[in-house]
Write a protein that holds these residues in place. Structure first.
Motif: not given
Length: 496
Positions: A49-63, A487-495
């Protein structure tokens, strides 16, 4: 006149037939699902599904994902350079081992001489003197009659008949010489395939398929083998410069394609033993290394510098054209008058259709094609046989008599006469006149060659395709931004 318009046949089918087809399809899909369920195969792959738009810190994850991608590319490039350095170090180590006398390439020519009872030096009939290696002949004759030296004048179908007779007379004064024309259409890999082809297929008696000189040469070698002890085989070493037809002669004697042959020079890379009969064994060897002190036209024909990218094919063509009659070249290749080699290659490339992007003539491809014609089995050119003014320094009348002992020279001469009657020779007008330089100096010991300079270059795209070995566990599959979902989901859980 009345024209009747025919109606097209309808594609409609009856309901019973349509329902029957649908039922068969359902049963087939049900069977496939049942088999997949037993094997544990999921029906559909899970969609990323990729990185959803509602995910927090999306720009940092993509960077961070883009930064990780660049790090992996840098790691891949570093691995390529490391592997290239390892290969260069391995080549250098092998060269040092060969120079010390431990490598197989150091003794490839001398080892064949030591193992063989009879040494057969193969000469291209278009330039026999240029195919002779004095160092090789002197090494063979130092054994004081324990080893015999024979000449095979190969590719005689590419030389005018008068020229072949003059060269035969010149060479016979020094060493027993056999005329030979190898077969170019042997495709059978085993004796069983050859027998099967002889039963089911129609025999091909064309010029390329026919072999001349086989019976005489095989009979002479068999007679020499019968004179040895009953328990030992006669070992015949086939030596010569690259692309003179060593492997083709062995294939023609065996009547099976046991040795790899081709237009490209240097096809034979290692020694190969072939059993011709129960008492006769032939040893195929790589081509003799030509010394760098030879003239440029000799190196263009007898060395592998062009194939190994050590010399430009344009320079090789330029040196060859200087030794040829320009009118003969114009007639053979059907090109107008040219002032230099570049103009000739440009016209030749346009005539063959060797064009690059924008219609620019590909002169390098034209040069490679020209060189392939000169070393291949098609182009007819000839060199003039010199007047015999005495034997070389390493040959004496006693040695010549010793080389002829044990051979029935009447059978050899009769066999050569039969070959001349059977071969269809080209006309003198259709053959290119070539100025030969004399014997070619060869190197029998690799330690006498100059040291190789190994350079490390940056990896190219072709190298990356061939040798790109980055750990697959570290490489992320790149399909847009969808590949970074984990990586995005893992990053979100950490934040959080």
């Amino acid at each position: 006149v009345c024209f009747v318009e025919l109606k097209k046949a309808s594609k409609r089918v009856s309901c019973a037939k349509r329902f029957k087809i649908q039922k068969k399809v359902r049963e087939h899909n049900r069977k496939l699902r049942k088999v997949a369920k037993k094997k544990g195969i999921s029906r559909k792959p899970k969609k990323d599904i990729g990185v959803p738009n509602s995910a927090p810190f999306k720009e940092e994850v993509l960077r961070e994902a883009e930064q990780r991608k660049q790090e992996l590319e840098t790691l891949k490039e570093q691995n390529k350079i490391v592997k290239q350095q390892e290969r260069a170090a391995k080549r250098k180590k092998e060269k040092e081992a060969e120079s010390a006398g431990d490598g197989p390439a150091t003794k490839k020519a001398k080892k064949v001489i030591e193992e063989s009872d009879v040494i057969v030096e193969v000469l291209d009939a278009r330039d026999p003197l240029g195919c002779r290696c004095p160092q090789l002949e002197e090494t063979v004759l130092k054994h004081e009659g324990k080893k015999k030296l024979l000449f095979i004048l190969n590719k005689i179908d590419l030389v005018p008949k008068d020229n072949v007779e003059k060269w035969l007379q010149y060479l016979e004064a020094e060493c027993p010489t056999f005329l030979f024309k190898a077969s170019m259409q042997i495709q059978d890999r085993t004796v069983q395939q050859r027998k099967q082809r002889g039963i089911t297929a129609v025999l091909d008696h064309s010029r390329a398929a026919s072999c001349f000189g086989r019976d005489c040469l095989l009979q002479t070698l068999t007679d020499l083998a019968n004179k040895k002890d009953a328990e030992t085989m006669l070992k015949v070493g086939v030596v010569g410069f690259p692309n003179v037809g060593k492997s083709s002669i062995i294939n023609s004697l065996k009547e099976v394609r046991v040795c790899h042959v081709g237009v490209q020079r240097g096809m034979t890379r290692c020694k190969q033993e072939v059993h011709i009969t129960k008492r006769l064994k032939m040893i195929d060897s790589p081509g003799i290394v030509a010394a760098s002190s030879n003239p440029g036209d000799v190196m263009a024909l007898r060395s592998l510098q062009v194939e190994e990218k050590e010399e430009s094919p344009l320079e090789a063509v330029r040196t060859l054209l200087k030794q040829c009659n320009q009118q003969h070249i114009m007639l053979q290749y059907n090109v107008p008058d040219y002032r230099n080699s570049l103009e000739f290659l440009t016209t030749f490339a346009k005539k063959r259709g060797f064009l690059q992007k924008g219609g620019v003539p590909n002169t390098e491809l034209a040069a490679m094609t020209f060189l392939s014609d000169w070393t291949g089995p098609k182009l007819s050119y000839h060199s003039r046989a010199p007047e015999h003014q005495g034997l070389p320094s390493y040959l004496t009348d006693a040695i010549v008599t010793e080389l002829r002992s044990g051979l029935d020279m009447d059978v050899v001469r009769k066999g050569n006469e039969n070959v001349k009657k059977g071969v269809r020779f080209p006309n003198l007008a259709s053959s290119i006149s070539f100025n030969a330089r004399g014997p070619t100096a060869g190197v029998l010991n690799v330690s006498e060659l100059p040291k190789e300079t190994i350079t490390i270059t940056a990896p190219t795209e072709a190298d990356e395709k061939m040798d790109g070995t980055v750990n697959t566990e570290e490489v992320l599959p790149m399909r847009g931004y969808e590949s970074f979902s984990n990586d995005a989901l893992h990053f979100c859980h950490q934040r959080q």
